[in-house]
Design a protein around this motif. Sequence first.
Motif, mmCIF file in Angstrom:
data_model
loop_
_atom_site.group_PDB
_atom_site.id
_atom_site.type_symbol
_atom_site.label_atom_id
_atom_site.label_comp_id
_atom_site.label_asym_id
_atom_site.label_seq_id
_atom_site.Cartn_x
_atom_site.Cartn_y
_atom_site.Cartn_z
ATOM 1 N N ARG A 1 9.616 10.998 -18.460
ATOM 2 C CA ARG A 1 9.594 12.390 -17.987
ATOM 3 C C ARG A 1 8.463 13.168 -18.653
ATOM 4 N NH1 ARG A 1 11.626 17.164 -20.047
ATOM 5 N NH2 ARG A 1 12.184 18.768 -18.511
ATOM 6 N N GLN A 2 8.301 12.983 -19.981
ATOM 7 C CA GLN A 2 7.282 13.722 -20.703
ATOM 8 C C GLN A 2 5.884 13.385 -20.187
ATOM 9 O OE1 GLN A 2 9.456 16.076 -21.990
ATOM 10 N NE2 GLN A 2 7.704 16.244 -23.337
ATOM 11 N N PHE A 3 5.625 12.096 -19.948
ATOM 12 C CA PHE A 3 4.290 11.730 -19.478
ATOM 13 C C PHE A 3 4.078 12.148 -18.022
ATOM 14 C CE2 PHE A 3 4.066 9.165 -23.329
ATOM 15 C CZ PHE A 3 2.745 9.383 -23.692
ATOM 16 N N ARG A 4 5.149 12.170 -17.234
ATOM 17 C CA ARG A 4 5.032 12.681 -15.868
ATOM 18 C C ARG A 4 4.657 14.165 -15.897
ATOM 19 N NH1 ARG A 4 9.738 11.568 -14.246
ATOM 20 N NH2 ARG A 4 10.691 13.625 -14.317
ATOM 21 N N LEU A 5 5.327 14.917 -16.782
ATOM 22 C CA LEU A 5 5.013 16.337 -16.914
ATOM 23 C C LEU A 5 3.618 16.542 -17.494
ATOM 24 C CD1 LEU A 5 8.424 17.726 -18.244
ATOM 25 C CD2 LEU A 5 7.405 18.152 -16.004
ATOM 26 N N LEU A 6 3.219 15.675 -18.425
ATOM 27 C CA LEU A 6 1.879 15.787 -18.996
ATOM 28 C C LEU A 6 0.806 15.619 -17.915
ATOM 29 C CD1 LEU A 6 2.233 13.882 -22.398
ATOM 30 C CD2 LEU A 6 1.497 16.256 -22.102
ATOM 31 N N ILE A 7 1.040 14.702 -16.985
ATOM 32 C CA ILE A 7 0.089 14.523 -15.896
ATOM 33 C C ILE A 7 0.015 15.791 -15.044
ATOM 34 C CG2 ILE A 7 -0.326 13.267 -13.732
ATOM 35 C CD1 ILE A 7 0.751 10.761 -15.110
ATOM 36 N N GLN A 8 1.195 16.368 -14.715
ATOM 37 C CA GLN A 8 1.213 17.604 -13.929
ATOM 38 C C GLN A 8 0.455 18.716 -14.648
ATOM 39 O OE1 GLN A 8 5.785 17.319 -13.143
ATOM 40 N NE2 GLN A 8 4.957 18.772 -11.657
ATOM 41 N N VAL A 9 0.770 18.884 -15.936
ATOM 42 C CA VAL A 9 0.162 19.967 -16.705
ATOM 43 C C VAL A 9 -1.335 19.738 -16.866
ATOM 44 C CG1 VAL A 9 0.084 21.034 -19.001
ATOM 45 C CG2 VAL A 9 2.289 20.597 -17.912
ATOM 46 N N LYS A 10 -1.732 18.481 -17.094
ATOM 47 C CA LYS A 10 -3.161 18.172 -17.256
ATOM 48 C C LYS A 10 -3.925 18.511 -15.978
ATOM 49 C CE LYS A 10 -6.599 16.461 -19.643
ATOM 50 N NZ LYS A 10 -7.039 17.098 -20.902
ATOM 51 N N GLU A 11 -3.359 18.146 -14.829
ATOM 52 C CA GLU A 11 -4.022 18.452 -13.556
ATOM 53 C C GLU A 11 -4.183 19.962 -13.363
ATOM 54 O OE1 GLU A 11 -1.467 16.459 -10.810
ATOM 55 O OE2 GLU A 11 -2.647 14.595 -10.824
ATOM 56 N N LEU A 12 -3.114 20.718 -13.693
ATOM 57 C CA LEU A 12 -3.177 22.175 -13.537
ATOM 58 C C LEU A 12 -4.128 22.799 -14.553
ATOM 59 C CD1 LEU A 12 0.630 22.813 -12.933
ATOM 60 C CD2 LEU A 12 -1.202 23.051 -11.242
ATOM 61 N N ALA A 13 -4.128 22.249 -15.771
ATOM 62 C CA ALA A 13 -5.026 22.768 -16.809
ATOM 63 C C ALA A 13 -6.485 22.546 -16.421
ATOM 64 C CB ALA A 13 -4.727 22.096 -18.144
ATOM 65 N N GLU A 14 -6.775 21.394 -15.779
ATOM 66 C CA GLU A 14 -8.146 21.115 -15.363
ATOM 67 C C GLU A 14 -8.586 22.015 -14.210
ATOM 68 O OE1 GLU A 14 -8.732 16.939 -14.690
ATOM 69 O OE2 GLU A 14 -8.793 16.513 -16.846
ATOM 70 N N GLU A 15 -7.602 22.664 -13.556
ATOM 71 C CA GLU A 15 -7.929 23.657 -12.533
ATOM 72 C C GLU A 15 -8.167 25.039 -13.150
ATOM 73 O OE1 GLU A 15 -4.865 23.695 -9.595
ATOM 74 O OE2 GLU A 15 -5.055 21.555 -9.135
ATOM 75 N N GLY A 16 -8.030 25.093 -14.479
ATOM 76 C CA GLY A 16 -8.289 26.345 -15.186
ATOM 77 C C GLY A 16 -7.068 27.209 -15.415
#
Length: 317
Positions: A236-251
């Motif tokens: 779950r944590q790594f799934r959320l990390l992927i979501q957050v990383k993608e959104l963070a890379e969008e600024g």
Amino acid sequence: MFYIFHGDDVLTQKETLADLTAKLGDPAMLELNTSRFEGRVNFGELRQVCDSIPFLAERRLVLVYDLLSNKPGKELIDRLVEYLPTLPESTRLFFLESSALRSNHRLLKLVEKSHNGYAKTFDRPEGGRLQQWIRQRVADADGDISPQAVHLLATNIGNDLAIMANEIEKLVLYKQGAGTIEADDVTRLCPYVAEASIFDLVDALGSRDGKQAAILLQQKLAEGADPFYLFAMIVRQFRLLIQVKELAEEGLRPPVIAKAAGIHSFVAGKLYQQSQRFSLPQLERIYAHLLETDVGVKTGRADMVTSLNLLVAALAA
């Protein structure tokens, strides 16, 4: 009277409002005489409601949410400054702001010189004030709590007082006067604390600290944690990390990420910090590795405890 409650401690605002309105008579009749406004407000409509005679009651209650902090415009403020000192005796008007107003706000200045105005700032406590808030909240519920448990709650939940109040209520009911709330009770019952221990494990993995990750894993297993639960939490944590990383890379920043991903702001902040230690391709490779581990256990090629140890060793490397 008119009241200005402002600041980010919305829970205490709400409870203070409830205490005051409880003194205004029969709750059913008061509800019939209550009007609510959200955000933008038409002055003529607000004045009409405030000037209306209460129906079969002594008081009329008017609640205005987040008007003053949303820059309503000079004309509206001018009219409020002129009108509020003449507010009918039967009306109780509350401006409820979820962020603090500047000290030089004209309505705060009006309160200082008005006979019928009252203002109060509600700031969420931090540090020692937060720990004192926790102790007082437990005491008010006829409970007792150890310093270690207070520290654990303050560190892992932070000053989101609505969540903190719910967790304290749960802990007090669990103990039911049978003793002091201890750190073990907090770890057992509070999901935010349980998640925090997984955050620590993922932090160690993200830092490539294999030794610390292995220690934390063995600690959780020694505490009797279900290996399948630990694995599910890591996934779950790594799934959320992927979501957050993608959104963070969008600024996007954590507050916006929290809303977009449907997670609590406290969790979003933690995930945002952790995501900075990984590239998106790294996270995607790790998630593929987690899938391989899951398939291996479910097909009987490996047991979960061994797989977790190998997983920690592989991720740390």
